[in-house]
Scaffold this motif. Structure first.
Motif, mmCIF file in Angstrom:
data_model
loop_
_atom_site.group_PDB
_atom_site.id
_atom_site.type_symbol
_atom_site.label_atom_id
_atom_site.label_comp_id
_atom_site.label_asym_id
_atom_site.label_seq_id
_atom_site.Cartn_x
_atom_site.Cartn_y
_atom_site.Cartn_z
ATOM 1 N N THR A 48 5.602 -2.729 7.641
ATOM 2 C CA THR A 48 6.320 -2.589 6.377
ATOM 3 C C THR A 48 7.719 -2.021 6.585
ATOM 4 N N ARG A 62 1.258 -1.048 6.696
ATOM 5 C CA ARG A 62 0.825 -0.696 5.348
ATOM 6 C C ARG A 62 -0.262 0.376 5.328
ATOM 7 N N HIS A 64 0.041 3.021 7.178
ATOM 8 C CA HIS A 64 0.791 4.200 7.613
ATOM 9 C C HIS A 64 0.643 4.468 9.115
ATOM 10 N N VAL A 84 5.115 6.645 6.264
ATOM 11 C CA VAL A 84 5.439 5.500 5.422
ATOM 12 C C VAL A 84 6.868 5.013 5.667
ATOM 13 N N HIS A 85 7.675 5.854 6.298
ATOM 14 C CA HIS A 85 9.054 5.468 6.612
ATOM 15 C C HIS A 85 9.418 6.072 7.960
ATOM 16 N N ASN A 96 6.073 11.020 5.511
ATOM 17 C CA ASN A 96 4.747 10.515 5.174
ATOM 18 C C ASN A 96 4.638 10.276 3.661
ATOM 19 N N ARG A 97 3.455 9.888 3.205
ATOM 20 C CA ARG A 97 3.295 9.517 1.796
ATOM 21 C C ARG A 97 3.423 10.715 0.858
ATOM 22 N N THR A 117 11.885 10.870 0.678
ATOM 23 C CA THR A 117 11.172 9.595 0.599
ATOM 24 C C THR A 117 11.780 8.546 1.519
#
Length: 215
Positions: A48, A62, A64, A84-85, A96-97, A117
Motif C-alpha cells: 500500500t 494492507r 501493516h 501503515v506509512h 503505525n495505525r 499520520t
C-alpha cells in the motif's frame, strides 16, 4: 545541472508495485503533465506504500507488515513490526495505525515522541510529517517544530519540501531546496493537482530546482 538517472517506485490502487527508470526524466515530465517515456516495470509483491531512499526500498502492505527490497530488485525481506506509512532516507521512519512514530535504529524500531499520520525523510536526514489534524511538523533536534500551513501528505528531498492539502492543492516550501529547512509556502497554481502526477513529477526533479521556483 545534469539530470541523474534514478528509479521511481510506486503502487497502484490494486497494491501492485511498479518501478520506473527515470532516465532523461527532464524530457519525460513538463509542467506537471506526464509525457510518454520509459515503461513501468511491475515487480512481485503487494504493498500500500513504498519509499525509496539511501536506506533502500521499503514498503508496507494492507496488513501493516513491513518489507525491504532485496538487492536483486525482485524479492522482499519481511521486517518485524507493524506500520501503515513508511519513509526511506538517511534513516527509515514510519507511523503505525495509532499515529505512533518509529525510527529504524540498527535492527530495531525506536518509538519517537509525537503523533503523525504521514511522514517523510530525505537522504540528508530532514524529517517532516503531518498529523491527523493536518498540522505540519519538522524534526528539530529531539523534538518537533510546528510549521505554518495545513496538509495531508508531505514529501522531502533534494528538491525541497512539498505538500498536498485536503483540496489536492500542491505547495512548495520556498528556501528548502538542497535540504535546507527555512522558507515559506508557495502554491503551484500551474500544476495539475493530481496525486499521481505530483509524486512522479516531484521525483523527476529530485536533484534539480524547478525553473519557475528559483529561490
Amino acid at each position: 545541472m545534469p539530470m541523474v538517472a534514478r528509479k521511481f517506485y510506486g503502487v497502484n490502487a490494486g497494491h501492485n508495485i511498479y518501478r520506473h527508470p527515470l532516465s532523461n526524466c527532464d524530457n519525460t515530465y513538463a509542467h506537471g503533465k506526464v509525457l510518454r517515456g520509459n515503461r513501468w516495470q511491475q515487480i512481485p509483491g503487494g504493498l500500500t506504500r513504498v519509499s525509496k531512499g539511501s536506506s533502500g526500498v521499503w514498503g508496507v502492505n494492507r496488513n501493516h507488515q513491513i518489507y525491504k527490497l532485496r538487492p536483486d530488485g525482485r524479492s522482499w525481506d519481511r521486517i518485524p513490526g507493524g506500520l501503515v506509512h513508511i519513509a526511506s532516507g538517511l534513516q527509515v521512519w514510519g507511523v503505525n495505525r495509532h499515529g505512533n512514530i518509529y525510527r529504524r535504529d540498527g535492527n530495531h524500531w525506536t518509538q519517537i515522541p509525537g503523533g503523525l499520520t504521514n511522514i517523510d525523510v530525505s537522504d540528508a536526514g530532514e524529517v517532516w510529517g503531518v498529523n491527523a489534524g493536518g498540522n505540519i511538523y519538522r524534526r528539530h533536534g529531539n523534538g518537533w517544530q510546528l510549521i505554518d500551513g495545513k496538509a495531508v501528505q508531505v514529501s522531502v528531498g533534494e528538491s525541497g519540501v512539498w505538500v498536498v492539502n485536503k483540496n489536492d492543492d500542491i505547495y512548495y516550501r520556498v528556501g528548502t531546496f538542497g535540504g535546507r529547512g527555512a522558507g515559506k509556502w508557495l502554491e503551484t497554481h500551474s500544476w495539475q493537482a493530481d496525486m499521481g502526477v505530483f509524486w512522479e513529477w516531484y521525483c523527476c526533479w529530485c536533484q534539480q530546482r524547478p525553473p519557475h521556483l528559483l529561490s
